[in-house]
Design an enzyme around this catalytic site. Sequence first.
Site, mmCIF file in Angstrom:
data_model
loop_
_atom_site.group_PDB
_atom_site.id
_atom_site.type_symbol
_atom_site.label_atom_id
_atom_site.label_comp_id
_atom_site.label_asym_id
_atom_site.label_seq_id
_atom_site.Cartn_x
_atom_site.Cartn_y
_atom_site.Cartn_z
ATOM 1 C CB THR A 49 -0.924 -0.006 1.221
ATOM 2 O OG1 THR A 49 -1.729 -1.190 1.186
ATOM 3 C CG2 THR A 49 -1.830 1.211 1.236
ATOM 4 C CE1 TYR A 112 -15.024 -1.138 -8.770
ATOM 5 C CE2 TYR A 112 -16.435 -3.004 -9.304
ATOM 6 C CZ TYR A 112 -16.205 -1.642 -9.297
ATOM 7 O OH TYR A 112 -17.144 -0.789 -9.818
ATOM 8 C CE1 TYR A 142 -1.663 -5.179 3.722
ATOM 9 C CE2 TYR A 142 -1.378 -4.775 1.377
ATOM 10 C CZ TYR A 142 -1.363 -4.318 2.674
ATOM 11 O OH TYR A 142 -1.047 -3.003 2.950
ATOM 12 C CE LYS A 172 1.604 -4.373 6.173
ATOM 13 N NZ LYS A 172 1.764 -3.239 5.229
#
Length: 301
Positions: A49, A112, A142, A172
């Site tokens: 990110t 999305y 993630y 993560k």
Amino acid sequence: MTEQIVDRGVFAPVLTPFKADLAPDPARFVAFCHRLMKEGCNGLVLFGTTSEANSLSADERMALTEAAVEDGIAPGTLIVGAGLCAIPDTIRLTRHAVGLGCAGVLMLPPFYYKGMSDEGLFRAYAEVIERVGDARLKVYLYHIPQVSNVPLGLDLVGRLIEAFPGTVVGIKDSSGDRGNTHALITRFPGFRVFPGSEALMLAALREGAAGCITATANINAGAIRALFDTWDDAAADDLQARLTAVREALQTAPLVPGLKCVVARALDDPDWDRVRPPFVKLDDAAADRLIKKLAAAGLDL
């Protein structure tokens, strides 16, 4: 000789520098990767990110990864962000990272469409893993629900670990939810759990976390690494408090523009300030305020 794979420690999700035309800047990128490793990172996450990953094309990501490896960044220290909305793009990036010998891929769910079932998310991950079909593949999930709005629940994580042992090896956890990090560590022994903020690092390490993948490592890698190396020492709580103070100061500004502002000042290189829209760089007044807050929190620039 087999490349050593790094799967524990402090990882920085590397900032992506841009040229004046907003194309990625490979020379600055590679130099910064070397700098982060010298400052104490055990490894690097390319295209998380903080890297503005979802503003980069697949071709741009692959070219920058190749540039880093060709300039001597050991691929076994690299986890590459490879989770895109389109499964073929995710497969392409994943195959590329595996082919270079990277330590793994950090894989977002397809983000999305919202409100997807665990069954749908499981099938999305399974499709990628099965089509890549390479025993070398290591997937780090993630979980960043406040950004993706597609959470990875504990039952889904457990199902993926069971279905793909030795492939789905870690996560993560950027939820910021201490209870979720605790649950991951305790429910899945041996699973490599990385909190997404060093503010949670000491508590997580004491429970068995594998390390930390944190944006702040772009500007404070040495101190964060020091805590990883000495978490069981008597002084660890004081070190954690200092790290948390820096993190809290950083979070008073938009994270990516703020980090790039700090790097630009630290390197005396104003070109590091560039961000791709929709991000907007900090104006001079905001940049000055952030630098003062970080200095007051103890960050040595």
